[in-house]
Design a protein around this motif. Structure first.
Motif, PDB file in Angstrom:
ATOM      1  N   GLN A 232      69.092  42.366  -0.663  1.00 57.77           N
ATOM      2  CA  GLN A 232      69.194  40.923  -0.922  1.00 57.77           C
ATOM      3  C   GLN A 232      70.356  40.326  -0.132  1.00 57.77           C
ATOM      4  OE1 GLN A 232      69.550  40.093  -5.122  1.00 57.77           O
ATOM      5  NE2 GLN A 232      70.007  37.943  -4.794  1.00 57.77           N
ATOM      6  N   PHE A 233      71.478  41.018  -0.109  1.00 56.05           N
ATOM      7  CA  PHE A 233      72.659  40.564   0.635  1.00 56.05           C
ATOM      8  C   PHE A 233      72.338  40.474   2.132  1.00 56.05           C
ATOM      9  CE2 PHE A 233      76.623  41.444   2.950  1.00 56.05           C
ATOM     10  CZ  PHE A 233      77.409  40.409   2.467  1.00 56.05           C
ATOM     11  N   ASN A 234      71.702  41.501   2.679  1.00 56.44           N
ATOM     12  CA  ASN A 234      71.380  41.493   4.105  1.00 56.44           C
ATOM     13  C   ASN A 234      70.347  40.430   4.458  1.00 56.44           C
ATOM     14  OD1 ASN A 234      72.767  43.654   5.935  1.00 56.44           O
ATOM     15  ND2 ASN A 234      72.626  44.514   3.879  1.00 56.44           N
ATOM     16  N   GLU A 235      69.443  40.136   3.545  1.00 54.86           N
ATOM     17  CA  GLU A 235      68.502  39.033   3.767  1.00 54.86           C
ATOM     18  C   GLU A 235      69.251  37.697   3.806  1.00 54.86           C
ATOM     19  OE1 GLU A 235      65.695  39.592   0.598  1.00 54.86           O
ATOM     20  OE2 GLU A 235      64.826  41.368   1.555  1.00 54.86           O
ATOM     21  N   ALA A 236      70.229  37.531   2.926  1.00 57.86           N
ATOM     22  CA  ALA A 236      71.046  36.313   2.919  1.00 57.86           C
ATOM     23  C   ALA A 236      71.843  36.196   4.217  1.00 57.86           C
ATOM     24  CB  ALA A 236      71.978  36.309   1.706  1.00 57.86           C
ATOM     25  N   ARG A 237      72.355  37.315   4.701  1.00 58.20           N
ATOM     26  CA  ARG A 237      73.078  37.305   5.981  1.00 58.20           C
ATOM     27  C   ARG A 237      72.149  36.927   7.121  1.00 58.20           C
ATOM     28  NH1 ARG A 237      77.128  41.294   7.964  1.00 58.20           N
ATOM     29  NH2 ARG A 237      77.664  39.442   9.130  1.00 58.20           N
ATOM     30  N   ALA A 238      70.927  37.437   7.102  1.00 57.24           N
ATOM     31  CA  ALA A 238      69.968  37.112   8.163  1.00 57.24           C
ATOM     32  C   ALA A 238      69.677  35.607   8.193  1.00 57.24           C
ATOM     33  CB  ALA A 238      68.681  37.903   7.973  1.00 57.24           C
TER      34      ALA A 238
ATOM     35  N   ALA B 285      75.426  30.971   3.174  1.00 60.08           N
ATOM     36  CA  ALA B 285      76.760  31.183   2.599  1.00 60.08           C
ATOM     37  C   ALA B 285      76.725  31.226   1.074  1.00 60.08           C
ATOM     38  CB  ALA B 285      77.727  30.097   3.067  1.00 60.08           C
ATOM     39  N   GLY B 286      75.924  30.381   0.437  1.00 56.69           N
ATOM     40  CA  GLY B 286      75.848  30.363  -1.024  1.00 56.69           C
ATOM     41  C   GLY B 286      75.284  31.648  -1.585  1.00 56.69           C
ATOM     42  N   ALA B 287      74.198  32.139  -0.977  1.00 56.03           N
ATOM     43  CA  ALA B 287      73.575  33.381  -1.449  1.00 56.03           C
ATOM     44  C   ALA B 287      74.484  34.579  -1.177  1.00 56.03           C
ATOM     45  CB  ALA B 287      72.219  33.573  -0.781  1.00 56.03           C
ATOM     46  N   ILE B 288      75.200  34.544  -0.059  1.00 57.65           N
ATOM     47  CA  ILE B 288      76.153  35.618   0.257  1.00 57.65           C
ATOM     48  C   ILE B 288      77.272  35.617  -0.779  1.00 57.65           C
ATOM     49  CG2 ILE B 288      77.941  36.326   1.908  1.00 57.65           C
ATOM     50  CD1 ILE B 288      75.951  35.390   4.132  1.00 57.65           C
ATOM     51  N   ALA B 289      77.867  34.464  -1.020  1.00 58.70           N
ATOM     52  CA  ALA B 289      78.977  34.356  -1.976  1.00 58.70           C
ATOM     53  C   ALA B 289      78.561  34.798  -3.370  1.00 58.70           C
ATOM     54  CB  ALA B 289      79.519  32.926  -1.998  1.00 58.70           C
TER      55      ALA B 289
ATOM     56  N   VAL C 210      86.684  40.390  -3.617  1.00 56.76           N
ATOM     57  CA  VAL C 210      86.082  41.236  -2.588  1.00 56.76           C
ATOM     58  C   VAL C 210      87.032  41.410  -1.399  1.00 56.76           C
ATOM     59  CG1 VAL C 210      84.928  39.295  -1.422  1.00 56.76           C
ATOM     60  CG2 VAL C 210      83.985  41.615  -1.223  1.00 56.76           C
ATOM     61  N   GLU C 211      86.925  42.559  -0.748  1.00 54.80           N
ATOM     62  CA  GLU C 211      87.661  42.823   0.484  1.00 54.80           C
ATOM     63  C   GLU C 211      86.678  43.266   1.558  1.00 54.80           C
ATOM     64  OE1 GLU C 211      90.811  45.643  -0.026  1.00 54.80           O
ATOM     65  OE2 GLU C 211      91.976  44.263  -1.262  1.00 54.80           O
ATOM     66  N   TRP C 212      86.799  42.679   2.737  1.00 54.36           N
ATOM     67  CA  TRP C 212      86.022  43.084   3.907  1.00 54.36           C
ATOM     68  C   TRP C 212      86.997  43.704   4.891  1.00 54.36           C
ATOM     69  CZ3 TRP C 212      84.179  38.993   7.951  1.00 54.36           C
ATOM     70  CH2 TRP C 212      83.683  39.649   9.084  1.00 54.36           C
ATOM     71  N   HIS C 213      86.784  44.979   5.202  1.00 56.39           N
ATOM     72  CA  HIS C 213      87.641  45.730   6.108  1.00 56.39           C
ATOM     73  C   HIS C 213      86.948  45.911   7.457  1.00 56.39           C
ATOM     74  CE1 HIS C 213      90.645  47.089   3.067  1.00 56.39           C
ATOM     75  NE2 HIS C 213      89.645  46.758   2.264  1.00 56.39           N
ATOM     76  N   PRO C 214      87.215  45.024   8.430  1.00 54.43           N
ATOM     77  CA  PRO C 214      86.690  45.233   9.782  1.00 54.43           C
ATOM     78  C   PRO C 214      87.399  46.431  10.422  1.00 54.43           C
ATOM     79  CG  PRO C 214      87.389  42.951   9.461  1.00 54.43           C
ATOM     80  CD  PRO C 214      87.924  43.753   8.311  1.00 54.43           C
TER      81      PRO C 214
ATOM     82  N   ASP D 111      85.446  33.333  -1.225  1.00 48.68           N
ATOM     83  CA  ASP D 111      85.226  32.190  -0.338  1.00 48.68           C
ATOM     84  C   ASP D 111      85.575  32.515   1.113  1.00 48.68           C
ATOM     85  OD1 ASP D 111      84.388  30.732  -2.534  1.00 48.68           O
ATOM     86  OD2 ASP D 111      86.328  29.753  -2.836  1.00 48.68           O
ATOM     87  N   ARG D 112      86.676  33.205   1.303  1.00 47.63           N
ATOM     88  CA  ARG D 112      87.106  33.543   2.665  1.00 47.63           C
ATOM     89  C   ARG D 112      86.135  34.514   3.328  1.00 47.63           C
ATOM     90  NH1 ARG D 112      92.813  35.482   4.768  1.00 47.63           N
ATOM     91  NH2 ARG D 112      92.496  34.824   6.903  1.00 47.63           N
ATOM     92  N   VAL D 113      85.694  35.527   2.584  1.00 47.92           N
ATOM     93  CA  VAL D 113      84.760  36.505   3.141  1.00 47.92           C
ATOM     94  C   VAL D 113      83.419  35.841   3.447  1.00 47.92           C
ATOM     95  CG1 VAL D 113      83.440  38.604   2.634  1.00 47.92           C
ATOM     96  CG2 VAL D 113      85.896  38.524   2.148  1.00 47.92           C
ATOM     97  N   ALA D 114      82.921  35.029   2.530  1.00 46.57           N
ATOM     98  CA  ALA D 114      81.641  34.351   2.762  1.00 46.57           C
ATOM     99  C   ALA D 114      81.724  33.444   3.988  1.00 46.57           C
ATOM    100  CB  ALA D 114      81.218  33.556   1.528  1.00 46.57           C
ATOM    101  N   ALA D 115      82.818  32.713   4.130  1.00 45.34           N
ATOM    102  CA  ALA D 115      82.992  31.842   5.299  1.00 45.34           C
ATOM    103  C   ALA D 115      83.054  32.659   6.590  1.00 45.34           C
ATOM    104  CB  ALA D 115      84.249  30.996   5.141  1.00 45.34           C
TER     105      ALA D 115
END
Length: 162
Positions: free
Chosen positions: A13-19, A23-27, A34-38, A51-55
């Motif tokens: 579901q998350f990857n479909e929202a990314r595709a 932003a709302g469905a991702i958030a 949440v933490e996103w580690h590039p 909010d920051r990760v979704a943006a």
């Protein structure tokens, strides 16, 4: 439904929202903290907060390099165990200079209570750098105490001769 089945459904579901770059469905699938580690070579510390990760995931960082509306992501493989999901993904997009960007990514998602708590991103950082993503630090996130590249030059010591 087992944890593994639930996690698989949520990560898809998350990857479909990314595709869709939704932003709302991702958030809605991200934990508040949440933490996103590039990859550390691209960004030495994580993005934090829903909010920051979704943006960031919907173009706040990529729009300076890529035409966001041209991004295509193909999920190649999904492996899930309990609350951990690993997704291999191919990404293609047109850069703002008109060149094509392609990269192969692996994302490790850690879920807690049905939401993504942590995302670890792995990709070809040389391709990312060549495309112009480095550094991946918006001005408001660049600490004043961060060493400049010129301060990191190694010096050599030549022993005195007698």
């Amino acid at each position: 439904m087992t944890d593994t089945e639930r996690t698989r459904a949520l990560v898809l579901q998350f990857n479909e929202a990314r595709a869709r770059n939704d932003a709302g469905a991702i958030a809605a699938l991200l934990a508040e903290d949440v933490e996103w580690h590039p990859p550390a070579g691209i960004r030495p510390r994580p993005f934090r907060g829903r909010d920051r990760v979704a943006a960031a995931l919907t173009g706040a960082n990529t729009s300076r390099v890529l035409q966001v509306d041209t991004i295509e992501r193909d999920v190649v493989a999904v492996v899930v165990d309990g609350e951990t999901a690993v997704v291999r993904q191919l990404m293609r997009a047109t850069r703002i200079d008109g060149e094509i960007y392609t990269n192969d990514y692996c994302w490790v998602y850690t879920f807690r209570d049905g939401l993504i708590q942590r995302m670890d991103e792995y990709g070809d950082t040389l391709l990312t750098a060549r495309a112009g993503f480095v550094p991946l630090l918006p001005p408001e996130d660049s600490p004043a105490d961060r060493p400049k590249a010129t301060n990191l030059v190694a010096t050599t010591h030549t022993p005195e001769r007698n």
